[in-house]
Structures are given as C-alpha cells and as structure tokens.
Design an enzyme around this catalytic site. Sequence first.
Site, PDB file in Angstrom:
ATOM      1  N   ASP A   1       0.853  -1.194   0.000  1.00 47.89           N
ATOM      2  CA  ASP A   1       0.000   0.000   0.000  1.00 47.89           C
ATOM      3  C   ASP A   1       0.894   1.251   0.000  1.00 47.89           C
ATOM      4  O   ASP A   1       1.871   1.322   0.755  1.00 47.89           O
ATOM      5  CB  ASP A   1      -0.871  -0.050   1.271  1.00 47.89           C
ATOM      6  CG  ASP A   1      -1.969   1.004   1.285  1.00 47.89           C
ATOM      7  OD1 ASP A   1      -2.376   1.455   0.200  1.00 47.89           O
ATOM      8  OD2 ASP A   1      -2.439   1.341   2.400  1.00 47.89           O
TER       9      ASP A   1
ATOM     10  N   GLU B   1      -1.631   6.296  -8.659  1.00 47.40           N
ATOM     11  CA  GLU B   1      -2.609   7.271  -8.126  1.00 47.40           C
ATOM     12  C   GLU B   1      -2.467   8.603  -8.848  1.00 47.40           C
ATOM     13  O   GLU B   1      -1.371   9.112  -9.044  1.00 47.40           O
ATOM     14  CB  GLU B   1      -2.400   7.484  -6.610  1.00 47.40           C
ATOM     15  CG  GLU B   1      -3.321   8.588  -6.067  1.00 47.40           C
ATOM     16  CD  GLU B   1      -3.486   8.583  -4.551  1.00 47.40           C
ATOM     17  OE1 GLU B   1      -3.439   7.490  -3.952  1.00 47.40           O
ATOM     18  OE2 GLU B   1      -3.668   9.671  -3.983  1.00 47.40           O
TER      19      GLU B   1
ATOM     20  N   ASN C   1     -10.184   0.497  -0.277  1.00 46.83           N
ATOM     21  CA  ASN C   1      -9.214   0.437   0.826  1.00 46.83           C
ATOM     22  C   ASN C   1      -9.838   0.765   2.174  1.00 46.83           C
ATOM     23  O   ASN C   1     -10.421   1.846   2.348  1.00 46.83           O
ATOM     24  CB  ASN C   1      -8.087   1.438   0.565  1.00 46.83           C
ATOM     25  CG  ASN C   1      -7.094   0.940  -0.461  1.00 46.83           C
ATOM     26  OD1 ASN C   1      -7.400   0.038  -1.237  1.00 46.83           O
ATOM     27  ND2 ASN C   1      -5.909   1.503  -0.454  1.00 46.83           N
TER      28      ASN C   1
HETATM   29  P1  13P Z   1      -9.073   4.555   5.705  1.00 49.65           P
HETATM   30  O1  13P Z   1      -8.187   5.358   6.614  1.00 49.65           O
HETATM   31  O2  13P Z   1     -10.308   5.295   5.343  1.00 49.65           O
HETATM   32  O3  13P Z   1      -9.389   3.213   6.256  1.00 49.65           O
HETATM   33  O4  13P Z   1      -8.280   4.340   4.339  1.00 49.65           O
HETATM   34  C1  13P Z   1      -7.338   3.322   4.211  1.00 49.65           C
HETATM   35  C2  13P Z   1      -6.527   3.449   2.969  1.00 49.65           C
HETATM   36  O5  13P Z   1      -6.850   4.157   2.034  1.00 49.65           O
HETATM   37  C3  13P Z   1      -5.289   2.673   2.920  1.00 49.65           C
HETATM   38  O6  13P Z   1      -4.533   2.941   1.779  1.00 49.65           O
HETATM   39  O1  G3H Z   2      -2.270   4.807   4.099  1.00 51.12           O
HETATM   40  C1  G3H Z   2      -3.047   4.597   4.991  1.00 51.12           C
HETATM   41  C2  G3H Z   2      -3.229   3.295   5.655  1.00 51.12           C
HETATM   42  O2  G3H Z   2      -4.297   3.394   6.558  1.00 51.12           O
HETATM   43  C3  G3H Z   2      -1.971   2.807   6.325  1.00 51.12           C
HETATM   44  O3  G3H Z   2      -1.650   3.610   7.373  1.00 51.12           O
HETATM   45  O4  G3H Z   2       0.757   4.218   7.091  1.00 51.12           O
HETATM   46  O5  G3H Z   2      -0.379   4.297   9.342  1.00 51.12           O
HETATM   47  O6  G3H Z   2       0.161   2.103   8.259  1.00 51.12           O
HETATM   48  P1  G3H Z   2      -0.183   3.568   8.041  1.00 51.12           P
HETATM   49 ZN    ZN Z   3      -4.703   4.895   0.984  1.00 49.51          ZN
END
Ligand code: 13P
Ligand code: G3H
Ligand code: ZN
Length: 349
Positions: free
Chosen positions: A83, A142, A266
């Site tokens: 991610d 993105e 997500n």
């Molecule tokens: P949320 O914070 O809305 O759960 O979004 C998660 C997300 O986009 C992770 O990439």
């Molecule tokens: O990018 C957003 C996701 O909720 C992941 O969050 O970077 O705190 O692990 P994080």
């Molecule tokens: Zn995200």
Amino acid sequence: MPLVSMRQLLDEAAKGGYGVGAFNVNDMEQIQAIMAAAKDTNSPVIIQASRGARSFAQDRFLFHLILAANELYPEIPIAMHQDHGNSFETCKSAIDLGYTSVMMDGSLKEDGKTPASFEENVAVTKRVVDFAHERGVTVEGEIGVLGGVEDGHGAGGTGLEHVTDPDQAVEFAEKTGVDALAIAIGTSHGAYKFTKKPDGSVLKMDVLIAIHKRLPNTHLVMHGSSSVPKDLQDVINKYGGKLKETWGVPVEEIQLGIRNGVRKVNVDTDNRLAMTGAIRKVLWETPEKFDPRDYMKPAREAMQKVVAQRMTQFGQAGHAGDYKAVSIIEIAKGYKDGSLKTKPLVAAK
Ligand code: 13P
Ligand code: G3H
Ligand code: ZN
C-alpha cells in the site's frame, strides 16, 4: 492455490461486477481476522501492508504470516499488496520479497506529503510498471491527491484541493499502463474525513463517474474508504476514548462507486476502530486482566465482524471459488505477449 496477482483478482471482480476490500494489516491477529471473514463469506481478498506496517512487523514476519494464511486457506484467492509505495525502491523491495501487487503512489513525492508534478508521477509509475510487469506483478497508480495526513499518506487539507481531473486520469492511464488507478474524490485517510454526513459538495462521486465514463475498462480504486461507523466510535468513547464526532464514507456511496468501475476499496481505519473499542472494553470492565489473549481475542473478533460486513456490502462474498490463481510467471507472459497489456479504452468526452 498460490498467491494471486491482483490484476487477475480485479479482472474477475470486473467480470462479476463487484468490489474487493483491500484491508491493511500490521500483525497476526489482523490477518487472522481477515481470513476468518473471507472463509465465512467465501470471499477473495486483498491483504495490504503500508511501509509503516512493513517496518512495524518487520518485513519477513509479515510476509510469512500472509504465506501462512495462504497455506491455511488454499481455497481463498489472496493478493498481497504494497500500500502507498513512495518510491521505486519501496516497490522493488516488496516485489523482491514476493508481493503480487504494488501501489506506486507517485501523486506525492517520496516524503508522502508533498504533491508531485504530473510528469514526476508518470515517470516513477512507468518505471515501476516496467519492472513489475516483467515479473507478473500488478501495479496500482494514483492520480490526484488524498487529503489529511494524520494517518498515513496525504497532502493535508480537506481532500478537495487535489481532486482528480478526468482528462489527467486518461493521460496518466495511457502513459503508465497501470493495472488499477486510485483517484482522489475528496476523501482522506484516518477517522476525520468529514464533519457531517458527506454530500456531493465534499465527496465527489460525480468526478468518479466522469472518470469511469472516460476509462470504462480501468479498475478504479477508492482510498480512504472507511465508513467510520457511529457504533464503533461510541464503543471507544464509552470506555474512556476521546474521539471527536466525525463521518466517513457511507457504504452506499462506495456501492455507487462499485457500480461505476471501482474494483478495490481500501479500508484500514474501521478495523482499527473495531479493535481498539474491543480492547478498551475489556481493559475498562476488567482492569485486573493482563493476559493479552483476553483482549486480543475480542479485538480479532471485532475486526472479523467488520471485514465480513464489508465483504458482503462490496459484493465479493461468494466469489472465492469462481477461479483458480494463475501463477505470476504466467501473468508475466501475458504482459510480455501483450494480452495483458493495459490498453485503457478511452471513451469520448
Ligand atoms: P481509511 O483510513 O479510510 O481506512 O483508508 C485506508 C486506505 O486508504 C489505505 O490505503
Ligand atoms: O495509508 C493509509 C493506511 O491506513 C496505512 O496507514 O501508514 O499508518 O500504516 P499507516
Ligand atoms: Zn490509501
């Protein structure tokens, strides 16, 4: 079955007209919660790890936990996704480790906060696409920038400053050949997305629909898609938490997105809220307890419940057995011979 390429999983979702939740993980209990929900609802899944998650859990721990899930649930298609990769190097390290999918978030510079130029975004994303496709790995890009920074990636602000321009989305998809495209429609990461139930002035579903009309064959991705349900907020606040009143993305808006090309949704925050509420409840009601299993078990169950609900709402429930994973070696051949090359079908304005 082996880990599945996210491209295969999303192509199948497009065929079936449903969306697939991409749930963030940092530890064993979260992976277990997702897999139990996937089994109960017979759903294919995307398990994703941010850079923060990979460093918190340590890469190999997290990777092997996901492999364990794959071993224990051979009937469930699992795509393993990086991610918000912030650079070519981050994406390469995930691919080298064995992830079947990466997000190159070139909408921001490497710091994950400063918006990048369109040209910079195209260049770094295309570089990742070339490297990943040669190895059968899927790439999400993105275009446009999410708001908020309090949790993870985002450029700050309300989320409306960098809403995706449909023309740029078309150009970006054509120039990079990404398999999936994340767009910015006014959402942000974390719990504080909207100060009231969002309407079209802050949540730009019209932009999403316009992009889908121009790119009907491109898998769209909605980030920041937690719904931040009031009942989960209430549990936290009842047991000593201090969340301010807030709104997320209503599930019916996500479903509208799914009817308009959204294939990956997500969700992280809702699961964080569910687990935290369950842990607070145990510690508040039984302060004498100190065995982590006493609160991690209810936390895992609370997350499982949210995930299963989302799987049903997004429509992926019931689809785990629709297909068998094609190995990423075969997928790589598909990119090479052109059969899987992303040729965005661009419709007229
Ligand atoms: P949320 O914070 O809305 O759960 O979004 C998660 C997300 O986009 C992770 O990439
Ligand atoms: O990018 C957003 C996701 O909720 C992941 O969050 O970077 O705190 O692990 P994080
Ligand atoms: Zn995200």
